[in-house]
Design an enzyme around this catalytic site. Structure first.
Site, PDB file in Angstrom:
ATOM      1  N   SER A  28      22.729  51.829  63.632  1.00 56.27           N
ATOM      2  CA  SER A  28      24.170  51.981  63.443  1.00 56.27           C
ATOM      3  C   SER A  28      24.823  52.568  64.685  1.00 56.27           C
ATOM      4  O   SER A  28      26.030  52.825  64.688  1.00 56.27           O
ATOM      5  CB  SER A  28      24.458  52.872  62.230  1.00 56.27           C
ATOM      6  OG  SER A  28      23.811  54.115  62.357  1.00 56.27           O
ATOM      7  N   ASN A 115      21.314  62.949  55.693  1.00 57.38           N
ATOM      8  CA  ASN A 115      22.206  62.543  54.611  1.00 57.38           C
ATOM      9  C   ASN A 115      23.392  63.489  54.440  1.00 57.38           C
ATOM     10  O   ASN A 115      24.522  63.039  54.250  1.00 57.38           O
ATOM     11  CB  ASN A 115      21.427  62.421  53.298  1.00 57.38           C
ATOM     12  CG  ASN A 115      20.329  61.375  53.398  1.00 57.38           C
ATOM     13  OD1 ASN A 115      20.284  60.620  54.373  1.00 57.38           O
ATOM     14  ND2 ASN A 115      19.441  61.337  52.414  1.00 57.38           N
ATOM     15  N   THR A 160      68.359  39.859  45.982  1.00 50.54           N
ATOM     16  CA  THR A 160      67.348  39.800  44.922  1.00 50.54           C
ATOM     17  C   THR A 160      67.005  38.323  44.787  1.00 50.54           C
ATOM     18  O   THR A 160      67.898  37.473  44.942  1.00 50.54           O
ATOM     19  CB  THR A 160      67.874  40.367  43.583  1.00 50.54           C
ATOM     20  OG1 THR A 160      68.948  39.552  43.133  1.00 50.54           O
ATOM     21  CG2 THR A 160      68.348  41.802  43.713  1.00 50.54           C
ATOM     22  N   HIS A 161      65.760  38.023  44.558  1.00 50.25           N
ATOM     23  CA  HIS A 161      65.293  36.623  44.555  1.00 50.25           C
ATOM     24  C   HIS A 161      65.608  35.945  45.888  1.00 50.25           C
ATOM     25  O   HIS A 161      65.736  34.729  45.944  1.00 50.25           O
ATOM     26  CB  HIS A 161      65.919  35.836  43.402  1.00 50.25           C
ATOM     27  CG  HIS A 161      65.824  36.530  42.083  1.00 50.25           C
ATOM     28  ND1 HIS A 161      64.753  36.372  41.227  1.00 50.25           N
ATOM     29  CD2 HIS A 161      66.650  37.434  41.492  1.00 50.25           C
ATOM     30  CE1 HIS A 161      64.942  37.123  40.153  1.00 50.25           C
ATOM     31  NE2 HIS A 161      66.075  37.790  40.294  1.00 50.25           N
ATOM     32  N   SER A 282      57.251  30.475  73.927  1.00 45.61           N
ATOM     33  CA  SER A 282      56.360  29.388  73.544  1.00 45.61           C
ATOM     34  C   SER A 282      55.866  28.700  74.798  1.00 45.61           C
ATOM     35  O   SER A 282      56.593  28.579  75.780  1.00 45.61           O
ATOM     36  CB  SER A 282      57.124  28.396  72.666  1.00 45.61           C
ATOM     37  OG  SER A 282      56.498  27.121  72.726  1.00 45.61           O
ATOM     38  N   LYS A 288      62.214  29.037  72.767  1.00 40.30           N
ATOM     39  CA  LYS A 288      61.733  29.917  71.698  1.00 40.30           C
ATOM     40  C   LYS A 288      61.735  31.397  72.067  1.00 40.30           C
ATOM     41  O   LYS A 288      61.455  31.781  73.200  1.00 40.30           O
ATOM     42  CB  LYS A 288      60.289  29.516  71.326  1.00 40.30           C
ATOM     43  CG  LYS A 288      60.153  28.207  70.585  1.00 40.30           C
ATOM     44  CD  LYS A 288      60.857  28.189  69.226  1.00 40.30           C
ATOM     45  CE  LYS A 288      60.145  28.988  68.172  1.00 40.30           C
ATOM     46  NZ  LYS A 288      58.912  28.356  67.719  1.00 40.30           N
ATOM     47  N   ASN A 290      59.921  34.315  69.844  1.00 41.19           N
ATOM     48  CA  ASN A 290      59.151  34.479  68.616  1.00 41.19           C
ATOM     49  C   ASN A 290      58.865  35.956  68.303  1.00 41.19           C
ATOM     50  O   ASN A 290      58.613  36.742  69.211  1.00 41.19           O
ATOM     51  CB  ASN A 290      57.819  33.726  68.726  1.00 41.19           C
ATOM     52  CG  ASN A 290      58.016  32.223  68.839  1.00 41.19           C
ATOM     53  OD1 ASN A 290      58.958  31.680  68.280  1.00 41.19           O
ATOM     54  ND2 ASN A 290      57.138  31.575  69.577  1.00 41.19           N
ATOM     55  N   GLU A 295      54.862  39.505  63.171  1.00 39.54           N
ATOM     56  CA  GLU A 295      53.968  38.613  62.409  1.00 39.54           C
ATOM     57  C   GLU A 295      52.554  39.192  62.353  1.00 39.54           C
ATOM     58  O   GLU A 295      51.858  39.107  61.335  1.00 39.54           O
ATOM     59  CB  GLU A 295      53.920  37.230  63.049  1.00 39.54           C
ATOM     60  CG  GLU A 295      55.225  36.463  62.949  1.00 39.54           C
ATOM     61  CD  GLU A 295      55.205  35.249  63.862  1.00 39.54           C
ATOM     62  OE1 GLU A 295      54.735  34.192  63.426  1.00 39.54           O
ATOM     63  OE2 GLU A 295      55.650  35.370  65.015  1.00 39.54           O
ATOM     64  N   TYR A 322      21.835  59.429  48.463  1.00 43.98           N
ATOM     65  CA  TYR A 322      22.057  58.588  49.634  1.00 43.98           C
ATOM     66  C   TYR A 322      21.286  57.288  49.543  1.00 43.98           C
ATOM     67  O   TYR A 322      20.102  57.280  49.211  1.00 43.98           O
ATOM     68  CB  TYR A 322      21.654  59.335  50.921  1.00 43.98           C
ATOM     69  CG  TYR A 322      21.853  58.469  52.152  1.00 43.98           C
ATOM     70  CD1 TYR A 322      23.093  58.400  52.779  1.00 43.98           C
ATOM     71  CD2 TYR A 322      20.816  57.677  52.654  1.00 43.98           C
ATOM     72  CE1 TYR A 322      23.300  57.570  53.865  1.00 43.98           C
ATOM     73  CE2 TYR A 322      21.016  56.853  53.744  1.00 43.98           C
ATOM     74  CZ  TYR A 322      22.259  56.802  54.351  1.00 43.98           C
ATOM     75  OH  TYR A 322      22.461  55.977  55.424  1.00 43.98           O
ATOM     76  N   GLN A 327      25.621  53.267  55.026  1.00 46.50           N
ATOM     77  CA  GLN A 327      25.849  53.177  56.466  1.00 46.50           C
ATOM     78  C   GLN A 327      26.976  52.181  56.786  1.00 46.50           C
ATOM     79  O   GLN A 327      27.613  52.282  57.826  1.00 46.50           O
ATOM     80  CB  GLN A 327      24.552  52.752  57.159  1.00 46.50           C
ATOM     81  CG  GLN A 327      24.656  52.592  58.663  1.00 46.50           C
ATOM     82  CD  GLN A 327      23.297  52.417  59.291  1.00 46.50           C
ATOM     83  OE1 GLN A 327      22.532  53.365  59.380  1.00 46.50           O
ATOM     84  NE2 GLN A 327      22.978  51.201  59.699  1.00 46.50           N
ATOM     85  N   LYS A 330      31.144  53.192  57.729  1.00 47.15           N
ATOM     86  CA  LYS A 330      31.865  53.596  58.933  1.00 47.15           C
ATOM     87  C   LYS A 330      32.593  52.437  59.611  1.00 47.15           C
ATOM     88  O   LYS A 330      33.751  52.569  60.013  1.00 47.15           O
ATOM     89  CB  LYS A 330      30.924  54.326  59.879  1.00 47.15           C
ATOM     90  CG  LYS A 330      30.654  55.758  59.386  1.00 47.15           C
ATOM     91  CD  LYS A 330      29.571  56.463  60.131  1.00 47.15           C
ATOM     92  CE  LYS A 330      28.200  55.949  59.775  1.00 47.15           C
ATOM     93  NZ  LYS A 330      27.843  56.146  58.324  1.00 47.15           N
TER      94      LYS A 330
HETATM   95  N1  ARG Z   1      22.803  56.123  59.952  1.00 46.64           N
HETATM   96  C1  ARG Z   1      22.895  56.526  58.580  1.00 46.64           C
HETATM   97  C2  ARG Z   1      24.274  56.271  58.042  1.00 46.64           C
HETATM   98  O1  ARG Z   1      25.158  56.032  58.793  1.00 46.64           O
HETATM   99  C3  ARG Z   1      22.633  57.983  58.400  1.00 46.64           C
HETATM  100  C4  ARG Z   1      21.225  58.308  58.363  1.00 46.64           C
HETATM  101  C5  ARG Z   1      20.648  58.477  57.042  1.00 46.64           C
HETATM  102  N2  ARG Z   1      19.566  57.622  57.075  1.00 46.64           N
HETATM  103  C6  ARG Z   1      18.484  57.769  56.336  1.00 46.64           C
HETATM  104  N3  ARG Z   1      17.538  56.957  56.495  1.00 46.64           N
HETATM  105  N4  ARG Z   1      18.370  58.758  55.482  1.00 46.64           N
HETATM  106  O2  ARG Z   1      24.492  56.327  56.859  1.00 46.64           O
END
Ligand code: ARG
Length: 490
Positions: A28, A115, A160-161, A282, A288, A290, A295, A322, A327, A330
């Site tokens: 990660s 964890n 409205t509408h 454009s 144009k 835009n 958007e 956990y 993971q 994030k």
């Molecule tokens: N990289 C993990 C996460 O983002 C945290 C580590 C916990 N990993 C584990 N094998 N207990 O959630």
């Protein structure tokens, strides 16, 4: 140590290594590297507490704290050495500490697991992100208030509408967004408060076997309280869901506003002129201009809503405690926060460049009989029940439409033949009431669009936005204080 001399946080019971393809699959680091300073702060607080509680030897604790402080300085300066092979940011930090201190580094993970560690760093990040988003929203509110102060007196139809309904002051229209955004700030603040709980001390799942001082760690890190249940604290991410929920609604509000900017900048509406700073051209059509940025604000809604739904999907049906699924949290939260922050800031720029075309707004009020309700309201005040008055006003509209006239073009004689029994002063009254100015002036109720009400609402909104601004400044200052204290104290 592994066979290549690399640092490993686990491996005593392993003979082989994780398959390289799976190592790449499970890492990660590319995502959670953003937690580097947050995790270092968490580690510093933990190390200090371990030392104070004499859970680890005092001199080792001092050494660890000094090294972590140095590492935090490097992380904040962007010079922290990054080993791309690390499994995650927590392993990266532990390995780097080991590289600097050798065996002594091995005391830091006492009474802690990745964890409770990752949950802590992530909560610190989310708390700051909530404040940053609030700050950006308050900027946008201030931009809306500036526009309302400058152009709030302009008249346009409310729809409205998407059919012309009744005249409204532009200030009233703009304030509608200020109040929506105010509720968004409230929700972000609630999300921050949900994140404001320290998980450290929960260990891997069931707590730790050392006399840790969780309150002291919470104080050092600026958490309002400590978690009540270790399984819950390590396995739950509902604070992140609350954050994304707040962002999803914020993006929904922004998308409505952006859609309106797109509509208003069409030649068909023509209420808004796009300055060069906010328009794009454009590649083929030279004429144009835009509204691409608006958007995109509308288009980016999908990401944030997708992140929210994905995160709920990650959590659904997970066993307690956990699970590595977590993971995935994030990447989703980072993307949603980046996207929303980007969109709010872009909105602020577009607002700063807004040039309203008053003549087009005015012209839109001239057709479509947007003041017809004033006729029925007038008749009600003279004793006709509303439903009957509505029918009479409808007949006036039908007559005017056939004559190709606006209500303001009808002559006194036409009024008196359409609505028998009105004397000359009453007809003059009515003719004033069906002007756009007369119509807005009549909406003199709390929350209505009468000029005095809008002026008062603008002042009230400015006071409230001022209070939100103060809250953002105080929260940011408090975060800064906590960061400096962690960096400074030995
Ligand atoms: N990289 C993990 C996460 O983002 C945290 C580590 C916990 N990993 C584990 N094998 N207990 O959630």
């Amino acid at each position: 140590m592994d066979e290549r001399g690399g640092y490993r946080t686990w491996g005593g019971r392993f003979e082989g290594r994780l398959h390289p393809r799976l190592a790449r699959f499970t890492t990660s680091l590319p995502v959670d590297i953003r937690l580097l300073p947050y995790d270092l702060r968490g580690s510093l607080a933990h190390a200090r507490m371990l030392t104070q509680q004499r859970i680890i030897p005092g001199d080792t604790g001092t050494q660890i704290v000094a090294a972590l402080r140095e590492m935090l300085r490097e992380a904040e300066a962007g010079t922290f050495p990054i080993d791309a092979d690390a499994e995650d940011v927590h392993t990266l930090i532990e390995a780097e500490l080991h590289r600097r201190l050798g065996e002594a580094a091995g005391w830091l993970p006492t009474a802690r697991s990745r964890n409770d560690q990752v949950a802590t760093a992530f909560r610190l990040w989310v708390k700051e992100a909530c404040v940053a988003c609030c700050g950006a929203v308050v900027d946008a509110q201030e931009a809306l208030l500036r526009l309302a102060a400058r152009d709030g007196h302009l008249l346009l139809p409310a729809y409205t509408h998407l059919q012309r309904a009744q005249p409204v002051l532009l200030g009233h229209h703009l304030l509608a967004y200020v109040w929506m955004l105010r509720r968004d700030v409230d929700r972000l603040r609630q999300a921050r408060s949900a994140a404001d709980v320290l998980p450290l001390g929960s260990g891997a799942a069931v707590g730790v076997s050392h006399p840790v001082d969780r309150e002291a760690v919470a104080r050092m890190l600026g958490f309002a309280r400590v978690s009540e249940n270790s399984l819950d604290a390590t396995g739950d991410r509902d604070f992140a869901v609350e954050f994304l929920g707040a962002l999803a609604l914020l993006m929904t509000h922004l998308s409505r506003w952006a859609g309106e900017m797109v509509l208003w900048s069409t030649e068909e509406f023509g209420f808004l002129a796009l300055t060069d700073a906010v328009a794009t051209g454009s590649s083929i059509m030279p004429q144009k201009r835009n509204p691409d940025a608006a958007e995109l604000i509308r288009g980016k809604w999908g990401r944030v809503i997708g992140d929210l739904v994905s995160l709920l999907g990650v959590l659904k049906g997970l066993p307690l405690g956990y699970q590595r699924d977590l993971q995935e949290d994030k990447a989703l939260v980072f993307e949603a926060a980046d996207t929303a922050l980007d969109a709010v800031e872009a909105m602020g720029v577009i607002l700063g460049e807004a040039r309203f075309r008053r003549e087009r707004m005015r012209a839109a009020l001239a057709a479509g009989f947007p003041t017809a309700t004033e006729i029925s309201d007038f008749l009600v005040r003279r004793g006709t029940p509303f439903r009957q008055a509505h029918a009479l006003a409808g007949q006036v509209v039908r007559y005017a439409e056939r004559q190709g006239k606006a209500l303001t073009d009808l002559e006194p004689e036409e009024w008196s033949s359409l609505l028998p029994g009105l004397d000359a002063p009453a007809i003059e009254h009515l003719r004033a009431a069906v002007t756009p100015e007369g119509a807005v002036a009549a909406k003199d109720v709390p929350g209505g669009t009468a000029p005095g009400r809008v002026q008062a609402a603008m002042e009230q909104a400015a006071r409230e936005v001022g209070r939100l601004r103060q809250w953002v400044a105080a929260a940011a200052a408090e975060e800064q204080r906590v960061r400096e204290e962690i960096r400074a104290s030995a």
